[in-house]
Design an enzyme around this catalytic site. Structure first.
Site, PDB file in Angstrom:
ATOM      1  N   LYS A 146      18.811  16.646  10.005  1.00  0.00           N
ATOM      2  CA  LYS A 146      18.849  17.185   8.638  1.00  0.00           C
ATOM      3  C   LYS A 146      19.087  18.693   8.708  1.00  0.00           C
ATOM      4  O   LYS A 146      18.479  19.385   9.536  1.00  0.00           O
ATOM      5  CB  LYS A 146      17.533  16.873   7.915  1.00  0.00           C
ATOM      6  CG  LYS A 146      17.538  17.245   6.439  1.00  0.00           C
ATOM      7  CD  LYS A 146      16.230  16.834   5.762  1.00  0.00           C
ATOM      8  CE  LYS A 146      16.251  17.148   4.264  1.00  0.00           C
ATOM      9  NZ  LYS A 146      14.985  16.758   3.596  1.00  0.00           N
ATOM     10  N   SER A 160      15.601  13.932  -0.547  1.00  0.00           N
ATOM     11  CA  SER A 160      16.620  14.894  -0.145  1.00  0.00           C
ATOM     12  C   SER A 160      17.271  14.596   1.208  1.00  0.00           C
ATOM     13  O   SER A 160      18.357  15.107   1.477  1.00  0.00           O
ATOM     14  CB  SER A 160      15.997  16.283  -0.101  1.00  0.00           C
ATOM     15  OG  SER A 160      15.022  16.352   0.917  1.00  0.00           O
ATOM     16  N   SER A 176      11.026  12.483   0.490  1.00  0.00           N
ATOM     17  CA  SER A 176      12.410  12.755   0.897  1.00  0.00           C
ATOM     18  C   SER A 176      12.881  12.045   2.169  1.00  0.00           C
ATOM     19  O   SER A 176      14.060  12.081   2.486  1.00  0.00           O
ATOM     20  CB  SER A 176      12.627  14.251   1.061  1.00  0.00           C
ATOM     21  OG  SER A 176      12.843  14.843  -0.197  1.00  0.00           O
TER      22      SER A 176
END
Lengths: 503, 503
Positions: free
Chosen positions: B80, B155, B179
């Site tokens: 990420k 996210s 997330s």
């Protein structure tokens, strides 16, 4: 800047108003590394060479508390007679400024580490107890350098440079109660605090380098109508920031007292604001007013665990506390017979520790005081070094003082011995040996020299015999010269007078 | 070559260790797959073929030298873009960090390197991890491999999309309010938020410091356990990371037995607002656990209904402070720093103006919305009513969990109220978007670990099953998750992802 002309005299101001003063002092801690990272803290390094992701506030970096900074803060708290709370927290103080890497400062807000203490301050033989509200930890900011303007201030500058070496250096903030009533006590408080921090060894407390800086909160209130009348409530205060010498503390507070008295006398109100002290002009000027003050949006720092110190830890720190300056003064006036002025002078000359070491090494307190304060402080000052860096040790001085007391050195000879030691010729005994500096107590040689001097100056000898004792000086000089200075002048004088029948 | 990519991470590493393939071969396959499908999936913001192949070669060389390899050595991973890693840009999905190359590795990245995991690139995300769909990425949304017109969640949507599209077997995400778990749920994956403090946050660009936690996304419970074990553990650089032994999550995944375990169904997380298809798959899974020998009970957590509101005060408050450092002074975007209208430096904008312009241009709408919310909530006079109250709710939610764990070993709920919704459906309705995290937020507020794993399909789209456990009992998630996964796979006859459309 001609406000000074309107001011009432300081004494007039004091007759009507009582000053109420509180002080906030920032002390940079002398830890090896910064408050929240491992970067070094040495002063004067090339800009931005003592930085890392943490103290630069790079995305993703996190703070870790420096345990030495916590211990130092506890030391200050204990030395200031504070309660060390069992649980305290860091908080974020949020505001945008280019020299604040994270655009928030990690500080403490409503949960400081040390609370409710006091410090006694002596001024002119009177003791004033100044209450300590709190002692808390925080990190320093970087330093902005404004380039292109004439004054070095941001006004008129074309651009600014930022040095983050200082960012993250640990600070403690020490806040007093509004207990101080005069500029002299304000100054003495900061001085006492400075000596305390120095004694604790937690900071080099150099005001000129900013490792100790002071903000003064000053307000005035009317004195009671009658001497035993009720006290009036506090007036509106101003905060004069970043005072960087003891003299500035006293002058700025004194100026604010006069300025506020003038405003109040003219029926005006005091604006709550921060002010700056111009050392050259000796006046304060308005900075930010409270109306435009930042809302710092304090909240508990989520990246750090609360500081929960055990009683054992606090007591262990207490056990290591060195003697405080106040305790030391009591001891030195008692054991050494020094006056407070003596102690202040020795401290001012930077030789108090050296004097104590010299006494420990065998000198009398009086001899140690005399040698360090006069001869050695002067030599250090000539060499432009602190006395502690002279090439003469307290043990050397003690040895010299002992020899003087035993009559084996005169003061004049002793100075030559010190010369030799300072010149790197070895310890006192080695210098005496090499330079042949011992007092000559060989009575045969002295007798002969005295007889020769009398014979060489019959007119003077006659005057002395006739009762003009003071005329003996040239004869003493002649003997000393013959002895190459290695005789005790007092003994020589006594011998001559005896020979001339006037002893 | 595609077959290589359908292996689990554990199988891939085992095949490399046995010499049936090489880390370079596996990495090439991943890079080719990314080349082939990522134009439509858009899981990656940055692909690093050279660095990935170099890392792969290093693994192969270690194997050739006879060194022991870890259980994930040579396995490709999508990182990420919220973690710092040397040699790759870190954008956090934001324009404000466009082009920033961090000078340091996040602790989890260092651990991945040490484990021989091959980071092939940086995965897309909602800007600064704020969002549930990746539609808040400044670089365009990622797409759900099950249906390219739908959101992959957020996210950590890029991380989930990469694994679901068989680009990499593993991804690392972060979970502040769901997330990791929500994208895992809507993409048919296993996603775990470890106990807060279980995995280092050093080098994880902070959104909400007291809630953020890094964790694994994978296609199997066992793979998630292996990645979890690789990144977990105390980090002296993160003061909020705990000094406790890492729970044996890999061992627990192997046990995969729920006999006698007490499983609590949270009443408040199954009612209105949850789509019937989601509730149906959830209930079937609960029945299956009961059939496997677990004691299933219903529990009530009455304060969970306030969790979303508390979260949307705490997270924005912390983010308003965390994101202050994006000020154009030291890194990232700088806007409006031109010389003035006259072409001279004198009327160039000041630092505050540059900060303001940069933040105006660099942050997206959702980030600005949350900074404004948080700034307001922390403001003087509002703090107690907002931030203070939210912290009280947080305490109450913690107590709800504690009470439930007196009678249950784990709690369960659907992960999300609905399956993946179409791109664009909720972009203009922030509150509808926020409701996506209804069931996941309580674990972030209380700090305990939680897992989402696929429970089946509803309308052809994956449904997530959430398991929650007490802090530091992360192993229970894997024990229950592995048992349920095995039973579901047996009943279905194959893993759920086999039903995903071929890209």
């Amino acid at each position: 800047m001609t406000v000074l002309a309107d001011l009432p005299t300081y004494d007039e101001a004091l007759a009507v108003y009582e000053p109420v003063i509180g002080l906030e002092t920032h002390v940079e801690l002398g830890t090896e590394s910064k408050m929240f990272c491992g970067c070094p803290t040495a002063f004067g390094a090339e800009p931005n060479t003592q930085v890392c992701p943490v103290c630069l506030g790079l995305p993703g970096a996190l703070p870790v508390v420096n345990e030495a900074a916590i211990r130092y803060t506890v030391m200050i708290g204990l030395a200031l007679n504070c309660t060390i709370v069992p649980w305290s927290r860091f908080a974020r103080k949020n505001y945008f400024y280019p020299d604040m890497p994270k655009d928030f400062q990690i500080s403490q807000y409503d949960e400081p580490l040390c609370v409710n203490g006091w410090l006694d301050v002596d001024v002119d033989g009177q003791t004033h107890r100044v209450g300590i509200t709190r002692v808390h930890m925080e990190e320093d900011t970087g330093k902005s350098l404004h380039v292109g303007g004439s004054t070095g201030r941001i006004q008129g500058a074309t651009h600014s440079l930022v040095d983050y070496n200082r960012a993250g250096i640990p600070l403690v903030e020490i806040v007093t109660e509004p207990d101080v009533r005069s500029p002299e006590v304000a100054r003495a408080y900061v001085e006492e605090l400075r000596e305390l921090c120095r004694a604790l060894g937690i900071s080099d407390v150099r005001m000129e380098q900013g490792s100790l800086r002071c903000d003064a909160n000053v307000s005035l209130r009317r004195r009671p109508a009658t001497p035993d009348g009720p006290e009036n409530p506090f007036g509106t205060r101003t905060e004069t920031k970043n005072l960087n010498s003891l003299r500035s503390v006293e002058r700025a507070v004194r100026y604010e007292i006069s300025r506020q008295a003038s405003r109040l006398s003219a029926g005006e109100r005091i604006v709550q604001e921060t002010r700056h002290f111009d050392e050259g002009a000796g006046v304060t000027s308005a900075g930010r007013s409270k109306e435009e003050a930042t809302d710092y949006r304090y909240f508990p720092e989520p990246d750090l665990a609360p500081v929960a110190l055990s009683r054992e830890f606090v007591e262990a720190v207490r056990a290591t506390l060195p003697e405080s300056p106040a305790q030391r003064r009591t001891r030195l006036t008692g054991d050494y017979g020094y006056t407070l002025t003596d102690i202040a002078n020795l401290r001012g000359a930077g030789v108090l520790d050296l004097v104590e070491q010299t006494v420990t090494a065998g000198a009398t307190p009086e001899a140690a005081r005399k040698w360090w304060l006069n001869e050695l402080a002067r030599r250090a000052s000539d060499a432009e070094i602190p006395p502690s860096q002279l090439a003469v040790t307290p043990a050397d001085v003690a040895r010299v003082a002992t020899l003087i007391a035993a009559g084996e050195l005169t003061d004049a000879l002793a100075r030559k011995v010190i010369d030799g030691v300072l010149a790197g010729e070895g310890g006192p005994d080695a210098v005496i040996e090499a330079r042949g500096l011992k007092v000559v107590s060989d009575t045969g040689a002295l007798d002969a020299a005295a007889d020769a001097a009398i014979a060489g100056a019959p007119a003077i000898a006659e005057k002395v015999r006739g009762g003009k004792v003071a005329a003996v000086g040239p004869l003493v000089g002649a003997v000393m010269k013959a002895m190459k200075g290695q005789a005790d002048a007092g003994a020589v004088r006594a011998l001559l007078l005896e020979k001339l029948g006037v002893s | 070559m595609t077959d290589l990519l359908h292996l689990s991470a554990a199988e891939t590493a085992a095949a490399i260790a046995r010499g049936e393939t090489s880390a370079v071969e596996v990495t090439r396959a991943a890079l080719e797959r990314i080349e082939k499908v990522d134009e439509s999936v858009h899981a990656f913001l940055h692909v690093a073929p050279d660095a990935a192949l170099a890392d792969a070669r290093a693994v192969d060389e270690r194997k050739a030298a006879g060194e022991p390899l870890g259980p994930l050595a040579g396995v490709p991973l999508a990182l990420k873009d919220v973690f710092t890693a040397r040699g790759m840009p870190t954008t956090c999905g934001s324009r404000i960090l466009d082009g920033w190359y961090p000078p340091y590795d996040a602790t989890v990245v260092a651990k991945l390197r040490a484990a021989g995991v091959i980071t092939v690139g940086k995965a897309n995300m909602d800007e600064f991890a704020m969002g549930s769909s990746t539609e808040n990425s400044a670089y365009g949304p990622s797409r759900n491999p099950w249906d390219l017109t739908r959101i992959p969640g957020g996210s950590s949507g890029g991380s989930a999309a990469a694994v679901a599209a068989f680009e990499t077997p593993l991804a690392l995400g972060t979970d502040t309010g769901g997330s990791i778990r929500q994208p895992a749920a809507v993409c048919g994956l296993v996603g775990v938020k470890p106990t807060y403090g279980g995995v280092s946050r050093y080098g994880l660009v902070a959104f909400s410091s007291s809630l953020d936690q890094a964790g694994p996304l994978a296609r199997t419970v066992n793979d998630a356990a292996l990645l979890h074990a690789a990144i977990a553990g105390h980090d002296p650089m993160d003061s909020t990371s705990v000094e406790a032994a890492v729970p044996d999550v890999v061992g627990a995944a192997r046990i995969a037995d729920v006999t006698g375990l007490r499983i609590g169904v949270v009443k408040e997380l199954t009612g209105p607002g949850f789509a019937p298809g989601v509730v149906a798959r959830f209930s079937e899974a609960v029945d299956m656990l009961a059939a496997l020998g677990a004691d299933v009970v219903e529990v009530s957590c009455p304060h969970f209904e306030y969790a979303l509101a508390a979260y949307y005060l705490i997270a924005p408050s912390e983010c308003s402070s965390n994101l202050a450092r994006f000020d154009a002074m030291r890194f990232g975007l700088r806007v409006g720093d031109a010389v003035g209208a006259s072409g001279g430096e004198a009327d160039a904008p000041g630092a505050e103006e540059v900060m303001s312009r940069t933040r105006g241009a660099g942050f997206g709408a959702e980030v600005k919305r949350r900074i404004i919310l948080g700034t307001y909530a922390l403001s003087s006079g509002y703090y107690d009513a907002y931030y203070g109250q939210a912290q009280k709710v947080r305490t109450l939610i913690g107590r709800d969990f504690a009470a439930a764990y007196e009678t249950c070993d784990v709690l369960v709920s659907p992960t999300t109220p609905t399956v993946a919704f179409p791109l664009g459906e909720r972009v203009d309705d922030p509150v509808a978007m926020y409701l996506t995290d209804l069931a996941t937020i309580p674990s972030n507020l209380a700090g305990g670990p939680a897992m989402s794993l696929p429970a089946g399909l509803s309308d052809g789209l994956p449904v997530g099953f959430q398991i929650m456990a007490p802090a530091f009992a992360d192993d229970r998630l894997y024990r229950v998750g592995a048992a349920l996964e095995a039973a579901l796979d047996v009943r279905r006859g194959h893993p759920l992802l086999d039903e995903a459309p071929v890209l």
